[in-house]
Write an enzyme that holds these catalytic residues in place. Structure first.
Site, mmCIF file in Angstrom:
data_model
loop_
_atom_site.group_PDB
_atom_site.id
_atom_site.type_symbol
_atom_site.label_atom_id
_atom_site.label_comp_id
_atom_site.label_asym_id
_atom_site.label_seq_id
_atom_site.Cartn_x
_atom_site.Cartn_y
_atom_site.Cartn_z
ATOM 1 N N ILE A 181 2.143 4.336 -60.693
ATOM 2 C CA ILE A 181 2.336 2.905 -60.415
ATOM 3 C C ILE A 181 1.572 2.025 -61.423
ATOM 4 O O ILE A 181 2.143 1.106 -62.019
ATOM 5 C CB ILE A 181 1.928 2.578 -58.962
ATOM 6 C CG1 ILE A 181 2.840 3.308 -57.972
ATOM 7 C CG2 ILE A 181 1.978 1.062 -58.712
ATOM 8 C CD1 ILE A 181 2.380 3.235 -56.519
ATOM 9 N N GLY A 182 0.305 2.307 -61.607
ATOM 10 C CA GLY A 182 -0.492 1.489 -62.527
ATOM 11 C C GLY A 182 0.039 1.556 -63.955
ATOM 12 O O GLY A 182 0.084 0.533 -64.660
ATOM 13 N N HIS A 242 21.327 4.545 -66.889
ATOM 14 C CA HIS A 242 21.565 3.155 -66.481
ATOM 15 C C HIS A 242 20.563 2.171 -67.077
ATOM 16 O O HIS A 242 20.930 1.041 -67.393
ATOM 17 C CB HIS A 242 21.517 3.033 -64.951
ATOM 18 C CG HIS A 242 22.740 3.588 -64.281
ATOM 19 N ND1 HIS A 242 23.055 3.338 -62.967
ATOM 20 C CD2 HIS A 242 23.723 4.400 -64.747
ATOM 21 C CE1 HIS A 242 24.187 3.956 -62.640
ATOM 22 N NE2 HIS A 242 24.608 4.623 -63.713
ATOM 23 N N CYS A 252 -0.213 8.599 -64.616
ATOM 24 C CA CYS A 252 -1.489 8.376 -63.928
ATOM 25 C C CYS A 252 -1.382 9.086 -62.582
ATOM 26 O O CYS A 252 -0.511 9.942 -62.420
ATOM 27 C CB CYS A 252 -1.817 6.880 -63.809
ATOM 28 S SG CYS A 252 -0.628 5.884 -62.890
ATOM 29 N N GLY A 253 -2.232 8.762 -61.634
ATOM 30 C CA GLY A 253 -2.200 9.476 -60.359
ATOM 31 C C GLY A 253 -0.868 9.312 -59.647
ATOM 32 O O GLY A 253 -0.223 10.282 -59.250
ATOM 33 N N THR A 254 -0.445 8.064 -59.504
ATOM 34 C CA THR A 254 0.828 7.770 -58.820
ATOM 35 C C THR A 254 1.943 7.382 -59.775
ATOM 36 O O THR A 254 3.111 7.364 -59.381
ATOM 37 C CB THR A 254 0.638 6.574 -57.862
ATOM 38 O OG1 THR A 254 0.211 5.446 -58.648
ATOM 39 C CG2 THR A 254 -0.380 6.879 -56.772
ATOM 40 N N ARG A 302 28.594 -1.834 -68.880
ATOM 41 C CA ARG A 302 28.019 -2.831 -67.968
ATOM 42 C C ARG A 302 26.494 -2.712 -67.885
ATOM 43 O O ARG A 302 25.796 -3.679 -67.583
ATOM 44 C CB ARG A 302 28.643 -2.718 -66.576
ATOM 45 C CG ARG A 302 28.317 -1.448 -65.836
ATOM 46 C CD ARG A 302 29.077 -1.359 -64.503
ATOM 47 N NE ARG A 302 28.630 -0.251 -63.682
ATOM 48 C CZ ARG A 302 28.999 1.021 -63.853
ATOM 49 N NH1 ARG A 302 29.821 1.349 -64.831
ATOM 50 N NH2 ARG A 302 28.546 1.969 -63.051
ATOM 51 N N HIS A 303 25.985 -1.527 -68.194
ATOM 52 C CA HIS A 303 24.529 -1.344 -68.140
ATOM 53 C C HIS A 303 23.853 -2.047 -69.325
ATOM 54 O O HIS A 303 22.749 -2.569 -69.179
ATOM 55 C CB HIS A 303 24.178 0.144 -68.108
ATOM 56 C CG HIS A 303 24.818 0.838 -66.944
ATOM 57 N ND1 HIS A 303 24.464 0.565 -65.650
ATOM 58 C CD2 HIS A 303 25.837 1.739 -66.880
ATOM 59 C CE1 HIS A 303 25.216 1.287 -64.827
ATOM 60 N NE2 HIS A 303 26.064 2.001 -65.553
ATOM 61 N N ASP A 326 -4.115 8.810 -67.750
ATOM 62 C CA ASP A 326 -5.516 8.681 -67.349
ATOM 63 C C ASP A 326 -5.945 10.045 -66.797
ATOM 64 O O ASP A 326 -5.212 11.040 -66.936
ATOM 65 C CB ASP A 326 -5.724 7.503 -66.371
ATOM 66 C CG ASP A 326 -5.166 7.779 -64.976
ATOM 67 O OD1 ASP A 326 -4.508 8.825 -64.767
ATOM 68 O OD2 ASP A 326 -5.383 6.940 -64.086
#
Ligand code: RB5
Length: 149
Positions: free
Chosen positions: A68-69, A97, A64-66, A131-132, A7
């Site tokens: 997170i979105g 992993h 994006c900015g963080t 295992r991963h 974004d």
């Protein structure tokens, strides 16, 4: 094939990463956004995540900015493992992993130099399997169950 999206909050970092990937001759496609004008991050998460989910692209990068979105949105797509990373350790683990097929970063969190370094680390790392893989299989099973329910 690698696809990139951002974004407005990730536009500057995406531009720096795109230049680096082109210098390294990595096959990649920029799916936007194409300026720092305000846009909605789920629209660009959907472009990149649907390309990875369908197999049209093997890997994706979302900013994006963080971050997170973009990570919340991308992880709604089947088969997508989008990992939000902040440093070299998390970038390496995301591949080793989690076999993350989409790398997510925050353009307002990282400098362009740091962001480029994290992409290099993620691309150079290899999935450890074992295992991963068993754990990724459990994620796939959850995904199948959620789709059925
Ligand atoms: C846009 O202002 C900002 O909310 C977005 O870039 C991102 O940080 C969302 O998670």
């Amino acid at each position: 094939m690698l696809v990139l999206g951002s974004d407005h909050g990730g536009y500057e970092l995406k531009t720096a990463i795109l230049e680096m990937l082109q210098e390294k001759a990595v096959e990649c496609t920029d799916l936007g956004t194409n300026s720092s004008a305000s846009v909605d991050y789920p629209d660009f998460a959907a472009k990149v995540a649907s390309a990875v989910s369908s197999g049209e692209a093997q890997l994706g990068i979302l900013i994006c900015g963080t971050g997170i979105g973009m990570s919340i949105s991308a992880n709604k797509f089947s088969g997508v493992r989008a990992a939000l990373v902040h440093d070299e350790f998390t970038a390496q683990m995301a591949r080793e992993h989690n076999n993350a097929n989409i790398l997510v970063m925050g353009g307002r969190v990282l400098t362009p130099e740091k962001g480029k370094k994290l992409v290099e680390v993620w691309l150079a790392a290899e999935f450890a399997g074992g295992r991963h893989q068993q754990r990724l299989d459990k994620i796939s099973a959850i995904e199948q169950k959620v789709i059925k329910d």
